[in-house]
Design a protein around this motif. Sequence first.
Motif, PDB file in Angstrom:
ATOM      1  N   UNK A  36       0.862  -1.182   0.000  1.00  0.00           N
ATOM      2  CA  UNK A  36       0.000   0.000   0.000  1.00  0.00           C
ATOM      3  C   UNK A  36       0.900   1.234   0.000  1.00  0.00           C
ATOM      4  N   UNK A  37       1.015   1.878  -1.147  1.00  0.00           N
ATOM      5  CA  UNK A  37       1.922   3.014  -1.305  1.00  0.00           C
ATOM      6  C   UNK A  37       1.576   4.144  -0.328  1.00  0.00           C
ATOM      7  N   UNK A  38       0.304   4.445  -0.195  1.00  0.00           N
ATOM      8  CA  UNK A  38      -0.120   5.533   0.701  1.00  0.00           C
ATOM      9  C   UNK A  38       0.299   5.248   2.136  1.00  0.00           C
ATOM     10  N   UNK A  39       0.130   4.021   2.557  1.00  0.00           N
ATOM     11  CA  UNK A  39       0.540   3.650   3.920  1.00  0.00           C
ATOM     12  C   UNK A  39       2.044   3.814   4.104  1.00  0.00           C
ATOM     13  N   UNK A  40       2.803   3.428   3.123  1.00  0.00           N
ATOM     14  CA  UNK A  40       4.263   3.526   3.228  1.00  0.00           C
ATOM     15  C   UNK A  40       4.731   4.985   3.247  1.00  0.00           C
ATOM     16  N   UNK A  41       4.051   5.840   2.494  1.00  0.00           N
ATOM     17  CA  UNK A  41       4.392   7.264   2.522  1.00  0.00           C
ATOM     18  C   UNK A  41       4.132   7.824   3.918  1.00  0.00           C
ATOM     19  N   UNK A  42       2.990   7.467   4.499  1.00  0.00           N
ATOM     20  CA  UNK A  42       2.668   7.926   5.851  1.00  0.00           C
ATOM     21  C   UNK A  42       3.695   7.389   6.846  1.00  0.00           C
ATOM     22  N   UNK A  43       4.091   6.140   6.720  1.00  0.00           N
ATOM     23  CA  UNK A  43       5.099   5.553   7.608  1.00  0.00           C
ATOM     24  C   UNK A  43       6.415   6.317   7.527  1.00  0.00           C
ATOM     25  N   UNK A  44       6.842   6.647   6.315  1.00  0.00           N
ATOM     26  CA  UNK A  44       8.121   7.336   6.142  1.00  0.00           C
ATOM     27  C   UNK A  44       8.061   8.773   6.663  1.00  0.00           C
ATOM     28  N   UNK A  45       6.957   9.447   6.449  1.00  0.00           N
ATOM     29  CA  UNK A  45       6.810  10.808   6.970  1.00  0.00           C
ATOM     30  C   UNK A  45       6.764  10.779   8.494  1.00  0.00           C
ATOM     31  N   UNK A  46       6.052   9.820   9.059  1.00  0.00           N
ATOM     32  CA  UNK A  46       5.984   9.690  10.514  1.00  0.00           C
ATOM     33  C   UNK A  46       7.367   9.412  11.097  1.00  0.00           C
ATOM     34  N   UNK A  47       8.107   8.532  10.470  1.00  0.00           N
ATOM     35  CA  UNK A  47       9.462   8.226  10.936  1.00  0.00           C
ATOM     36  C   UNK A  47      10.345   9.472  10.873  1.00  0.00           C
ATOM     37  N   UNK A  48      10.190  10.260   9.836  1.00  0.00           N
ATOM     38  CA  UNK A  48      10.964  11.506   9.704  1.00  0.00           C
ATOM     39  C   UNK A  48      10.657  12.453  10.855  1.00  0.00           C
ATOM     40  N   UNK A  49       9.383  12.597  11.201  1.00  0.00           N
ATOM     41  CA  UNK A  49       8.995  13.491  12.289  1.00  0.00           C
ATOM     42  C   UNK A  49       9.446  12.937  13.649  1.00  0.00           C
ATOM     43  N   UNK A  50       9.384  11.632  13.808  1.00  0.00           N
ATOM     44  CA  UNK A  50       9.887  11.023  15.048  1.00  0.00           C
ATOM     45  C   UNK A  50      11.380  11.299  15.196  1.00  0.00           C
ATOM     46  N   UNK A  51      12.102  11.172  14.110  1.00  0.00           N
ATOM     47  CA  UNK A  51      13.543  11.420  14.121  1.00  0.00           C
ATOM     48  C   UNK A  51      13.816  12.875  14.513  1.00  0.00           C
ATOM     49  N   UNK A  52      13.095  13.800  13.890  1.00  0.00           N
ATOM     50  CA  UNK A  52      13.274  15.224  14.194  1.00  0.00           C
ATOM     51  C   UNK A  52      12.933  15.538  15.645  1.00  0.00           C
ATOM     52  N   UNK A  53      11.862  14.949  16.160  1.00  0.00           N
ATOM     53  CA  UNK A  53      11.463  15.196  17.551  1.00  0.00           C
ATOM     54  C   UNK A  53      12.529  14.701  18.516  1.00  0.00           C
TER      55      UNK A  53
END
Length: 73
Positions: A36-53
């Motif tokens: 599911x491409x949409x799910x994977x995009x959300x996962x990667x964006x979430x991981x990016x924000x977790x990393x930044x936080x």
Amino acid sequence: MNPIATAQYGLFAASQRFEASAQRTVRMGDPAFSVDYAHEVVEQITAKHEFSANLAVIGTAGEMTDSLLDILA
């Protein structure tokens, strides 16, 4: 509780989450896998924000340590 150690674990977890999503995204062209491409995009964006936080936590902990040392000096 050590905030820097906690943030380091958070960085590791975010990195692992991003890596897992990237691995699944690579399989998109393989008909044997349903990705599911949409799910994977959300996962990667979430991981990016977790990393930044978690980086922000490390920065804040460093600033607090500096302030404490200034007070004690």
